[in-house]
Design an enzyme around this catalytic site. Structure first.
Site, short mmCIF file in Angstrom:
data_model
loop_
_atom_site.label_atom_id
_atom_site.label_comp_id
_atom_site.label_asym_id
_atom_site.label_seq_id
_atom_site.Cartn_x
_atom_site.Cartn_y
_atom_site.Cartn_z
N ALA A 127 16.51 66.17 55.00
CA ALA A 127 15.57 66.74 55.96
C ALA A 127 14.82 67.88 55.28
CB ALA A 127 16.30 67.24 57.20
N ILE A 160 11.89 61.28 57.91
CA ILE A 160 13.24 61.29 57.37
C ILE A 160 13.77 59.86 57.21
CG2 ILE A 160 15.56 62.26 57.56
CD1 ILE A 160 13.27 64.33 57.46
N THR A 161 13.87 59.40 55.96
CA THR A 161 14.45 58.08 55.68
C THR A 161 15.94 58.09 56.02
OG1 THR A 161 12.86 57.70 53.91
CG2 THR A 161 14.85 56.36 53.89
N GLU A 246 15.06 61.72 41.72
CA GLU A 246 14.34 61.02 42.78
C GLU A 246 13.14 60.26 42.21
OE1 GLU A 246 12.10 61.99 47.04
OE2 GLU A 246 12.73 63.63 45.73
N ARG A 247 12.39 60.92 41.35
CA ARG A 247 11.16 60.32 40.83
C ARG A 247 11.42 59.15 39.89
NH1 ARG A 247 8.53 66.39 40.68
NH2 ARG A 247 8.06 66.36 42.91
N ARG A 272 -0.47 26.04 44.60
CA ARG A 272 -1.62 26.01 45.52
C ARG A 272 -2.83 25.35 44.85
NH1 ARG A 272 -3.59 26.01 50.65
NH2 ARG A 272 -5.38 27.40 50.92
N GLN A 283 -10.29 29.72 35.31
CA GLN A 283 -10.30 30.72 34.24
C GLN A 283 -10.12 32.14 34.78
OE1 GLN A 283 -13.96 31.91 32.00
NE2 GLN A 283 -12.93 30.93 30.27
N GLU A 371 -0.87 63.62 43.29
CA GLU A 371 -1.67 64.77 42.90
C GLU A 371 -0.78 65.94 42.48
OE1 GLU A 371 -3.98 62.01 45.29
OE2 GLU A 371 -2.04 62.97 45.64
#
Length: 381
Positions: A127, A160-161, A246-247, A272, A283, A371
């Site tokens: 959190a 919050i995941t 985390e990253r 397909r 091409q 950013e």
């Protein structure tokens, strides 16, 4: 997952682990993804099964309930789950919280929480983000006021995941309103405590199988031993030290997503037919897929370089930030180009490529907007 290329971190110890994870994820988790999408969260039985497989905290020492592996084992888990299209099980958050505790927690906190997190018994959330604050941690308004041997927490959190399913949440709060970054602390809050309240499940563009929620703390009283590390003001440095972890998970997810998108698109364009010939026989298709394959291989080798640095203990914040912003942006480009070959079907949620398109978009936002990543790298120049 790319022809004639082998990731150097997949050594004799990691390969058997990755193989077992692949079988488990493919056979036991992937078939549940549709059910998770409908209910907007994974089931607890799958968390426990993942814990039994050693997929949660695989790089945490055995004495704390982990598997005693390395970051390469984490990379294997993230890669295999991504490649199989399993999005509902938010293991990465438990990995992050587990490493907050491993790096900064007291011995009692490690003994209390880590074995339960590793087993899947305790599902974690972080959190941190608040309405209106975004990536600006110093603008956090949630307060934790000490009263005797307790802290009283008041505030609200969003995005919050694992918010609806978590048993413990690492709450970032201000213990010194005038202290700036040094006034932030982290509290390990049991979600059964009075004063803790879950808000609504948020309606996202993607990641429908994974719950994301609001949280509220209304005079939520916790004991002083819930303060991570037992010392106030260490929250910001803990967050900064663990951000590369985390990253890297986000970067690895992006690299694996490109490989999956390429594989799905190759299969589709080979089958397909349009104007009497396979889509692959045009091409334009071959040229575009050649570019995609080159981008995917370049991304994989960059990601593998970062994983090797991570395993060797040499990964720094700037490298992790570069991986996060560069790989997520390449993944967005690759998945977008792949979706085009599916035509209208690519825009349908029943096709994995359409889901991937929405899922990859947020990777440029969460974990610190790209950013912000560029600003961090720029400061290191």
């Amino acid at each position: 997952m790319l022809d004639n290329y082998h990731s150097p971190w997949l050594d004799d110890d990691v390969v058997p682990f990755a193989d077992s994870v692949r079988r488990f994820v493919t056979q036991s988790l992937a078939p549940l993804e549709e059910q998770w999408r409908e209910q907007h969260q994974a089931d607890r039985a799958s968390w426990l099964s993942a814990g039994e497989m050693g997929m949660i905290l695989p790089d945490v020492p055995v004495e704390y309930g982990g598997s005693g592996g390395t970051p390469a084992h984490v990379a294997a888990v993230v890669s295999e789950m991504t490649y199989a299209g399993v999005t509902g099980l938010g293991l990465g958050i438990s990995h992050i919280v587990g490493h907050y505790i491993l790096a900064s927690g007291t011995e009692a906190q490690k003994q209390l929480w880590l074995p339960k997190i590793a087993s899947g018994e305790v599902i974690c959330a972080v959190a941190m983000t608040e309405p209106g604050t975004g990536s600006d941690l110093q603008a956090i308004r949630t307060r934790a006021v000490k009263q005797g041997d307790q802290y009283v927490i008041n505030g609200s959190k969003t995005f919050i995941t694992n918010g609806q399913i978590c048993d413990m949440v690492a709450v970032v709060a201000k213990t010194d309103p005038e202290g700036g970054a040094k006034g932030l602390s982290i509290f390990l809050v049991d979600t059964r405590l009075p004063g803790f309240r879950r808000g609504k499940t948020l309606d996202k563009l993607g990641w429908a199988a994974q719950d994301t929620a609001e949280m509220f703390f209304d005079d939520c009283t916790v004991s002083a031993d819930c303060l991570l590390g037992g010392i106030e003001g260490k929250g910001f440095i803990t967050l900064m030290n663990q951000l590369p972890y985390e990253r890297m998970q986000i970067a690895i997810n992006a690299a694996a997503a490109m490989e999956r998108a390429l594989a799905l698109t190759l299969d589709y364009t080979k089958e397909r037919k349009v104007f009497g010939q396979r889509v692959l026989d045009f091409q334009n298709t071959r040229f575009t897929l050649a570019d995609i394959k080159a981008t995917t291989l370049a991304s994989r080798t960059f990601c593998d370089c970062l994983i090797k640095q991570w395993v060797d203990g040499k990964l720094d914040s700037s490298q992790a930030s570069m991986g996060k912003f560069w790989l997520t942006e390449r993944a967005g480009e690759v998945v977008d180009k792949c979706l085009q070959f599916f035509g209208g079907y690519g825009y349908m949620n029943e096709y994995p490529i359409g889901r991937m398109w929405t899922e990859m978009r947020v990777t440029r936002i969460y974990g610190g907007a790209n950013e912000i990543q560029r600003e961090l790298v720029g400061r290191s120049l």
